[in-house]
Scaffold this active site. Structure first.
Site, PDB file in Angstrom:
ATOM      1  N   LYS A  76       0.844  -1.205   0.000  1.00 54.85           N
ATOM      2  CA  LYS A  76       0.000   0.000   0.000  1.00 54.85           C
ATOM      3  C   LYS A  76       0.879   1.255   0.000  1.00 54.85           C
ATOM      4  O   LYS A  76       2.091   1.156   0.238  1.00 54.85           O
ATOM      5  CB  LYS A  76      -0.902  -0.028   1.237  1.00 54.85           C
ATOM      6  CG  LYS A  76      -0.123  -0.154   2.533  1.00 54.85           C
ATOM      7  CD  LYS A  76      -0.848  -0.989   3.565  1.00 54.85           C
ATOM      8  CE  LYS A  76      -0.122  -0.866   4.898  1.00 54.85           C
ATOM      9  NZ  LYS A  76      -0.579  -1.844   5.880  1.00 54.85           N
ATOM     10  N   ARG A  89     -10.085  -1.273  14.656  1.00 51.75           N
ATOM     11  CA  ARG A  89      -9.838  -0.394  13.529  1.00 51.75           C
ATOM     12  C   ARG A  89     -10.627  -0.891  12.334  1.00 51.75           C
ATOM     13  O   ARG A  89     -11.545  -0.245  11.872  1.00 51.75           O
ATOM     14  CB  ARG A  89      -8.325  -0.398  13.248  1.00 51.75           C
ATOM     15  CG  ARG A  89      -7.821   0.738  12.460  1.00 51.75           C
ATOM     16  CD  ARG A  89      -6.321   0.654  12.253  1.00 51.75           C
ATOM     17  NE  ARG A  89      -5.923  -0.516  11.472  1.00 51.75           N
ATOM     18  CZ  ARG A  89      -4.712  -0.685  10.953  1.00 51.75           C
ATOM     19  NH1 ARG A  89      -3.774   0.232  11.148  1.00 51.75           N
ATOM     20  NH2 ARG A  89      -4.417  -1.751  10.253  1.00 51.75           N
ATOM     21  N   TYR A 120      16.839  29.337   9.626  1.00 55.10           N
ATOM     22  CA  TYR A 120      15.652  30.036  10.121  1.00 55.10           C
ATOM     23  C   TYR A 120      15.568  29.950  11.641  1.00 55.10           C
ATOM     24  O   TYR A 120      15.808  28.884  12.231  1.00 55.10           O
ATOM     25  CB  TYR A 120      14.387  29.395   9.543  1.00 55.10           C
ATOM     26  CG  TYR A 120      14.141  29.718   8.089  1.00 55.10           C
ATOM     27  CD1 TYR A 120      13.987  31.026   7.654  1.00 55.10           C
ATOM     28  CD2 TYR A 120      14.034  28.684   7.157  1.00 55.10           C
ATOM     29  CE1 TYR A 120      13.737  31.301   6.319  1.00 55.10           C
ATOM     30  CE2 TYR A 120      13.785  28.952   5.825  1.00 55.10           C
ATOM     31  CZ  TYR A 120      13.634  30.273   5.406  1.00 55.10           C
ATOM     32  OH  TYR A 120      13.383  30.544   4.080  1.00 55.10           O
TER      33      TYR A 120
HETATM   34  C1  LIG Z   1       0.178  -2.476   6.651  1.00 55.73           C
HETATM   35  C2  LIG Z   1      -0.319  -3.792   7.099  1.00 55.73           C
HETATM   36  C3  LIG Z   1       0.564  -4.864   7.273  1.00 55.73           C
HETATM   37  C4  LIG Z   1       2.056  -4.715   7.163  1.00 55.73           C
HETATM   38  O1  LIG Z   1       2.543  -4.119   8.332  1.00 55.73           O
HETATM   39  P1  LIG Z   1       4.116  -3.973   8.612  1.00 55.73           P
HETATM   40  O2  LIG Z   1       4.183  -3.594  10.024  1.00 55.73           O
HETATM   41  O3  LIG Z   1       4.599  -2.923   7.679  1.00 55.73           O
HETATM   42  O4  LIG Z   1       4.720  -5.286   8.303  1.00 55.73           O
HETATM   43  C5  LIG Z   1       0.018  -6.103   7.580  1.00 55.73           C
HETATM   44  N1  LIG Z   1      -1.319  -6.266   7.740  1.00 55.73           N
HETATM   45  C6  LIG Z   1      -2.186  -5.244   7.609  1.00 55.73           C
HETATM   46  C7  LIG Z   1      -3.634  -5.499   7.808  1.00 55.73           C
HETATM   47  C8  LIG Z   1      -1.723  -3.975   7.295  1.00 55.73           C
HETATM   48  O5  LIG Z   1      -2.583  -2.966   7.181  1.00 55.73           O
END
Ligand SMILES: *Cc1c(COP(=O)(O)O)cnc(C)c1O
Length: 367
Positions: free
Chosen positions: A42, A139, A262
Site C-alpha cells: 500500500k 480499527r 531560520y
Molecule cells: C500495513 C499492514 C501490514 C504490514 O505491516 P508492517 O508492520 O509494515 O509489516 C500487515 N497487515 C495489515 C492489515 C496492514 O494494514
C-alpha cells in the site's frame, strides 16, 4: 522527458535496491520457516514505487499475493502483476462491486454488511474474498459480536469463496505486550471454525514474534523495505533497500556566535564549517530532524545543525575535508531507517512513506 534530459548531480538521488527487497522477502519466508508470504505494498509500496517493487517481487521472488489499501491502488496494480492475487484492505462499498469483478481483485471484507453485499454478486462475477476479524485493534474487521454471528451463519458462509481469514496485531512491535498473546488466542479460536481456509495474522512485527504467529500467510511490509518493526536487533538477513544522496551546494566558515538557518536556532560555539545540502522538508526530510539529524560523508557521521528548510539542510562539516558538489548520504547503509526514526521521533513508516517526489529515482536490479 526522461531523467537523462537533466545534467547529473543537479538533483538529489533516491536509489532503490530491488534485489535487496527481493532478498528481504526471501528472508521473511526463512524467518517463517517456509510459510507462504504476501507483500504489503500500500501507499506506493511504502513510498518505494509500486510500479517497480511489485513486478520485482512477482518475477524475482515468486511473490503471488499482494495487499493494497484501496481499490484505486489495486486497479493500478493489476496490469503490473496480471497473474497475482490482489487484496484490498479497506473493504467493499456499494458502487465498487463491478470494479472488483472486472479487475479480478479480492476484497477484504470488514463487516457483515460488506459480506452480505459481496454474497449478493453472482458467483461467476465474484472473485474470492478475505474476511478480516478484529481481535483487538478496533480499527477494521468484524467485531467479536459479528464474528460470533458469522461463524454460525452457515448459509451466508457457504455462498462465499473465502480464500483467507485474517486479523491484525496492534502491538507486534512490543514482544512483551500481553495484547499479542490475547490476539493470538482469539484468532486461533476463530481459525478453528474455518478448517481448510488459509489464515494470516503476522505483519513484520508478528513474523519476529515467532512461529505461533505465522499461520499460513505472512504479511510483511516494513521488513521488505529494511525497517526494524520491533525494539530488538534486526535479523542480519534484512538489508537496507534505499539510499538518499544529496550534494553540497555551498560551504561557509563561521566564527563563534554566528547562527545557522531560520530562527537562528543553532549558534556556533567555535570556528566551524557549515555545508548546505540540497534536500529539505519538501523532500520528506521533515523538521523533526532540526538540530538532531545525522548524515554521512567521508566515513564520518555529521550532525544536522539548525532548522530543516524547504529545499535545504545545513550540516556541520568542520571535522572533515569536503567540497561543494560532493555527495552526502542522508539515508542508506550508514544512516539506517531505525537510527533516523530514533533521533527524530518519526516512525520508520512515516519516514519511508514520506519520501518526496523530487528525487532522481534510480532502481537497481541485476538481471
Ligand atoms: C500495513 C499492514 C501490514 C504490514 O505491516 P508492517 O508492520 O509494515 O509489516 C500487515 N497487515 C495489515 C492489515 C496492514 O494494514
Amino acid at each position: 522527458m526522461t531523467t537523462e534530459d537533466f545534467p547529473s548531480a543537479s538533483q538529489a538521488t533516491l536509489t532503490i535496491d530491488l534485489d535487496n527487497i527481493i532478498d528481504n522477502y526471501k528472508s521473511c519466508i526463512k524467518l517463517g520457516r517456509g510459510v507462504d508470504c504476501a507483500a504489503m505494498i500500500k501507499a506506493d509500496a511504502y513510498g518505494m514505487g509500486i510500479a517497480q517493487v511489485a513486478p520485482a517481487l512477482f518475477h524475482g521472488a515468486g511473490c503471488t499475493t499482494f495487499f493494497v489499501a484501496n481499490l484505486q491502488e489495486a486497479i493500478e496494480l493489476r496490469p503490473l502483476v496480471p497473474e497475482a492475487n490482489i487484496y484490498v484492505l479497506n473493504g467493499l462499498f456499494p458502487g465498487h462491486l463491478e470494479y472488483f469483478s472486472r479487475h479480478n481483485i479480492r476484497p477484504v471484507l470488514n463487516d457483515l454488511e460488506q459480506i452480505r453485499l459481496w454474497a449478493s454478486v453472482t458467483p461467476e462475477n465474484r472473485p474470492a474474498c478475505a474476511i478480516h476479524f478484529d481481535t483487538g485493534i478496533n480499527r477494521l474487521g468484524l467485531t467479536p459480536e459479528e464474528t460470533a454471528q458469522f461463524i454460525t451463519d452457515d448459509s451466508l458462509r457457504e455462498k462465499l469463496h473465502i480464500s483467507l481469514i485474517m486479523s491484525h496485531l496492534s502491538c507486534s512491535d512490543d514482544p512483551e505486550n500481553p495484547m499479542n498473546t490475547q490476539q493470538l488466542r482469539d484468532f486461533k479460536t476463530i481459525t478453528g471454525y474455518f478448517p481448510g481456509i488459509p489464515a494470516s495474522l503476522a505483519n513484520s512485527g508478528g513474523i519476529l514474534l515467532g512461529p505461533d504467529y505465522h499461520f499460513d500467510l505472512l504479511r510483511p511490509g516494513l521488513l521488505l523495505f529494511g525497517g526494524n518493526p520491533a525494539a530488538l536487533p534486526l535479523p542480519e538477513t534484512i538489508k537496507p533497500v534505499f539510499q538518499i544522496t544529496g550534494q553540497i551546494l555551498q560551504i561557509r566558515t563561521l566564527t563563534p556566535g554566528q547562527a545557522v538557518g531560520y530562527g537562528a536556532t543553532w549558534i556556533a560555539d567555535k570556528p566551524c564549517h557549515i555545508a548546505t545540502i540540497n534536500i529539505g522538508y519538501a523532500d520528506g526530510y521533515l523538521q523533526k530532524f532540526n538540530n538532531c539529524g545525522w548524515v554521512y560523508a567521508k566515513a564520518t557521521k555529521l550532525p544536522v545543525v539548525g532548522r530543516v528548510s524547504m529545499d535545504m539542510i545545513t550540516v556541520d562539516v568542520t571535522d572533515i575535508e569536503i567540497n561543494a558538489g560532493d555527495d552526502i548520504e542522508l539515508f542508506g547503509e550508514h544512516i539506517t531507517l531505525e537510527m533516523a526514526a530514533e533521533v527524530s521521533t518519526l516512525s520508520q513508516y512515516e519516514i519511508l512513506t514520506g519520501v518526496g517526489a523530487r528525487y532522481q529515482r534510480i532502481y537497481k536490479m541485476k538481471n
